[in-house]
Design an enzyme around this catalytic site. Structure first.
Site, short mmCIF file in Angstrom:
data_model
loop_
_atom_site.label_atom_id
_atom_site.label_comp_id
_atom_site.label_asym_id
_atom_site.label_seq_id
_atom_site.Cartn_x
_atom_site.Cartn_y
_atom_site.Cartn_z
N HIS A 33 7.81 0.19 -15.99
CA HIS A 33 6.50 -0.31 -15.19
C HIS A 33 6.72 -0.45 -13.98
CE1 HIS A 33 7.82 -3.77 -16.88
NE2 HIS A 33 7.15 -4.45 -15.92
N ARG A 69 13.32 -14.64 -26.92
CA ARG A 69 13.77 -14.90 -25.52
C ARG A 69 12.40 -15.19 -24.58
NH1 ARG A 69 14.25 -9.59 -21.43
NH2 ARG A 69 15.14 -10.81 -19.48
N ASP A 99 5.35 -3.54 -10.83
CA ASP A 99 4.44 -4.54 -11.05
C ASP A 99 3.36 -4.42 -9.98
OD1 ASP A 99 6.09 -5.71 -13.14
OD2 ASP A 99 7.35 -6.87 -11.40
N HIS A 101 11.02 -0.63 -13.65
CA HIS A 101 11.88 -1.55 -14.58
C HIS A 101 11.28 -1.54 -16.00
CE1 HIS A 101 9.17 -4.45 -12.61
NE2 HIS A 101 9.48 -5.20 -13.69
#
Ligand SMILES: *[C@@H]1O[C@H](CO)[C@@H](O)[C@H](O)[C@H]1NC(C)=O
Ligand SMILES: *[C@@H]1O[C@H](CO)[C@@H](O)[C@H](O)[C@H]1NC(C)=O
Ligand SMILES: *[C@@H]1O[C@H](CO)[C@@H](O)[C@H](O)[C@H]1NC(C)=O
Ligand SMILES: *[C@@H]1O[C@H](CO)[C@@H](O)[C@H](O)[C@H]1NC(C)=O
Ligand SMILES: *[C@@H]1O[C@H](CO)[C@@H](O)[C@H](O)[C@H]1NC(C)=O
Ligand SMILES: *[C@@H]1O[C@H](CO)[C@@H](O)[C@H](O)[C@H]1NC(C)=O
Length: 757
Positions: free
Chosen positions: A686, A748, A688, A738
């Protein structure tokens, strides 16, 4: 060449000695026989701090001093509040009897507890001779003790009209003629006695008695503080009387001017000046390395209100450079909120110190009671050499602080600590008439360390060291922290500062006016010879968060930075300490482990993870195309703080790596994402909605999770070993498509901001 230089130096030497003898003979006033000697007589029954200061100034000028009455019980009444002082005249009378045959002797009789010499004996002798009297008394503008005598005083055109008995200078036989008339009681008034002799015109004329109306020799400060100014020379400092344009030699802090005298005594005669700095700081120092054993110290720690960075405070206590087996720790905690911190500290450190005692909020002690209790623990233990009182808003950054204070060897001394970037500190340079804060002329210079030294001051708080022997003697009463409605530290300082008088309980004859004078008048010092640390702000500390210190970025920015910003962050700018693992993806340290842990804890404590669905009520439109399992900063009330963090710590990096781009430091989407196999493990490729994005790893690959990382498609480049506390910074919309690589085990966490949307 050799012979030339010899003859040269010879002639130089000759002319030098010539000019020397010339100036010497010139400086002697014609009437002053060089045969006259000056003897200083002073009455002191105890070696108070004021007495020691007096002696220090006298020794500096090489005065010859005879101390009368040392060790005697004081029976001269409560000087300063009512009449008294007859004991002084009696002692002087006795001393003069032995000196009457000394025709060449000039006697100077002065008080000592509240007096400083600003000049030397030659100057006094010269000025005395110039005055043309056989006996000269100090003068002041206020009449005491009998106002009715005013009319009897000779009038003066200019200068102070009334006699003050704190300073007398005269030829020995004439002084003797005055004091031999004494036949009154120890507690009768000395000033009244001398006044009556002076007002007797026959005696005044035959004995040739005068007053030092214009402060050539004696400067009484009472009623005259506005007349004097500090005057700095190259070697020493003194005062100038600006009304009479004189340089008085004997400075007397009579009546209520003791504190002002203390201020002057920080400079006069050689305590401090601009050229040499502190002239007395190294006096009476103790060298700890020469002692067989380190002194035992009771450390009183006071948590009287919710205080940020408490675990850092305790950390600094543990890392003080001092043998821990010589430290006994007493903690008063008044806050239920802090019981968690104390428990943690106790578990880690209970065996570190020689002893460790906590009194908690359940005891419901007032602050004054708690402070009395801590101080009492040292007082009642003869093995306690020092009492160190510390409030938890003191951040000692200097590990040597305790050693430095002990080595300075004062009865009461505090290290200067200041609020970062403010003029706020732990001392006052002066007091107002009602006993509260007043700014002294030198306050700002001391706070900013433009004047460095050990300063006698009227008030200090937050941190101070007191000698155990002082607690068992001068401060032996048990209730120093409670006085009228004063704040506990103000009560302590007033107790230490002021003379207190106790009627002796078992006086043999209760009929007689019999007072035991305990001249405390203790000096309290602040040192700024080193940097010691700072005072943090306890205002606006909202304790309703899980890790409330995170919110302190505005109120205590220095401590916030120290706790939460990675120690190598500044190296980004100084040593180019950053990496570029993929094109235009910059990678740099920004958070400490602690920051990461607390942020994750804060989010988990809040607990309402979004679940990663496309519907998202938190954003405009309510639809998220690439949803993550996250919590927004705004949800935990951290958006203002987070944006401030971006502006303070991210903007400078942006400027460095994308030079020419000035970020507004604005972001709407600030959130912590959680990746875990059971819920959401990865994020598909995607862009940002940002000009650039930061992405901070909040935990560690290998220990907390497996897998994870980030892949940038355009460059076929992945970073698959994220580092805890390090941030990526990359362009958001166009070039850096990314994805979040799958987390295969564990959980995480990352913190993400879409900056300049
Ligand atoms: C005092 O005496 C000492 C030793 O004789 C001398 O070095 C010093 O200069 C004297 N001080 C003053 C102020 O005269
Ligand atoms: C604590 O002390 C205060 C003042 O002494 C008193 O008013 C209050 O009732 C006490 N509280 C408890 C729980 O004992
Ligand atoms: C303290 O924080 C809580 C939780 O964020 C908030 O509801 C409250 O208004 C804050 N209190 C103050 C005085 O700011
Ligand atoms: C900071 O950088 C130095 C030098 O590269 C390194 O040795 C040290 O471990 C770093 N500190 C932290 C906390 O990562
Ligand atoms: C991407 O990089 C990997 C090695 O890192 C390489 O094996 C692969 O062929 C590359 N793919 C493309 C499309 O260049
Ligand atoms: C997953 O993590 C747990 C605890 O963190 C560990 O015990 C387990 O061995 C890990 N599994 C794999 C496949 O790495």
């Amino acid at each position: 060449c050799l012979s030339l230089s010899v003859s040269l130096s010879l002639s130089l030497c000759l002319s030098l000695s010539l000019s020397l003898s010339l100036s010497l003979s010139l400086s002697l006033s014609p009437t002053l026989s060089p045969l006259y000697k000056l003897l200083v007589l002073t009455v002191a029954t105890q070696e108070t701090d004021g007495y020691l200061r007096f002696m220090q100034s006298a020794n500096y000028f090489n005065y010859t001093i005879k101390v009368l009455g040392m060790g005697e019980e004081w029976r001269g009444g409560d000087v300063g509040r009512s009449i008294g002082g007859g004991q002084k005249v009696r002692l002087l009378k006795e001393a003069m009897e032995a000196l009457t045959d000394q025709e060449d002797l000039v006697v100077l009789s002065v008080d000592s507890y509240d007096l400083i010499f600003a000049g030397g004996p030659e100057e006094i002798l010269r000025k005395f001779q110039e005055a043309n009297h056989n006996v000269l008394f100090a003068a002041e503008g206020l009449i005491w003790p009998d106002k009715r005598l005013q009319e009897k005083y000779p009038s003066v055109r200019s200068g102070k009209r009334f006699l003050n008995s704190g300073g007398i200078i005269g030829y020995a036989p004439y002084v003797n003629k005055i004091v031999e008339q004494w036949n009154l009681h120890e507690n009768d008034d000395d000033q009244l006695f001398y006044t009556k002799i002076y007002l007797d015109s026959f005696q005044r004329e035959t004995l040739n008695i005068g007053l030092d109306h214009k402060s050539h020799i004696f400067q009484n400060l009472n009623g005259a503080i506005d007349e004097v100014l500090l005057k700095f020379g190259t070697k020493s400092a003194r005062v100038r009387n600006t009304v009479y344009d004189t340089l008085p030699v004997v400075i007397h802090g009579n009546a209520n001017t003791k504190m002002y005298l203390n201020y002057l005594g920080n400079y006069i005669p050689n305590a401090w000046n601009y050229e040499r700095g502190c002239g007395v700081c190294d006096h009476n120092m103790v060298d700890l390395s020469q002692l067989k054993e380190y002194p035992t110290v009771m450390v009183g720690v006071f948590i009287e209100q919710p205080t940020p960075f408490l675990s850092e405070f305790f950390q600094r206590l543990v890392t003080l450079d001092y043998p821990k087996d010589k430290l006994n720790v007493f903690v008063h905690n008044n806050e239920v909120y802090h019981e968690r911190d104390i428990q943690r500290f106790w578990e880690e450190s209970k065996d570190v110190f020689n002893s460790f005692k906590v009194v908690g909020p359940e005891e419901n002690l007032s602050q004054g009671q708690a402070r009395n209790m801590g101080m009492g623990l040292c007082r009642k233990d003869p093995g306690c050499d020092f009492y160190l009182s510390m409030d938890t808003d003191v951040m000692l950054t200097n590990r040597q602080t305790l050693k430095i204070l002990i080595e300075q060897n004062r009865k009461i001394i505090g290290p200067l600590v200041t609020r970062h970037g403010k003029l706020w500190s732990n001392f006052w340079g002066a007091l107002s008439l009602d006993g509260y804060y007043a700014r002294s002329e030198d306050y700002i210079d001391i706070v900013q360390s433009k004047r460095v030294g050990v300063w006698n001051i009227p008030y200090m708080a937050h941190i101070y060291l007191i000698k155990g022997e002082v607690l068992r003697n001068q401060l032996k009463e048990r209730n120093h922290f409670v006085l009228e409605k004063l704040d506990p530290d103000m009560a302590l300082c007033r107790h230490a500062r002021e003379l207190t008088n106790h009627r002796e309980k078992d006086s043999p004859n209760p009929e007689t006016f019999h007072m035991l004078r305990v001249p405390k008048g203790m000096f309290m010092y602040i040192t700024n010879r080193h940097e010691f640390g700072r005072l943090i702000s306890t205002a606006n500390f909202n304790t309703s968060h899980y890790n409330s210190d995170l919110w302190q970025i505005f109120e205590n920015p220095v401590d916030w930075k120290e706790k939460y910003i990675h120690p190598n962050y500044t190296h980004i700018f100084t040593e180019n300490y950053l990496e570029e693992p993929c094109p235009d993806v910059f990678w740099f340290p920004v958070f400490t482990e602690r920051a990461c842990d607390e942020l994750v804890e804060e989010m988990e404590h809040y607990g309402s993870w979004s679940g990663g669905s496309h519907e998202d009520k938190r954003i405009t439109g309510g639809y998220e195309t690439v949803p993550t399992d996250d919590i927004h900063m705004k949800q935990i009330g951290y958006d203002k703080e987070w944006l401030h963090f971006i502006r303070e710590f991210i903007s400078p990096v942006t400027l460095k790596v994308f030079s020419g781009y000035y970020t507004k430091g604005y972001a709407v989407m600030n959130f912590v994402v959680k990746y875990t196999p059971g819920r959401q493990a990865y994020l598909r490729p995607h862009h940002d909605s940002s000009t650039f994005t930061i992405n901070v790893a909040l935990n560690s690959k290998g220990t907390d999770f497996q897998g994870g990382g980030c892949r940038f498609h355009r460059y076929n480049c992945s970073v698959d070993s994220p580092r805890k506390g390090w941030s990526f910074m990359h362009p958001g919309r166009l070039t850096h498509l990314h994805e979040g690589l799958p987390t295969t085990n564990g959980t995480r966490y990352i913190a993400v901001s879409f900056i300049d949307p």
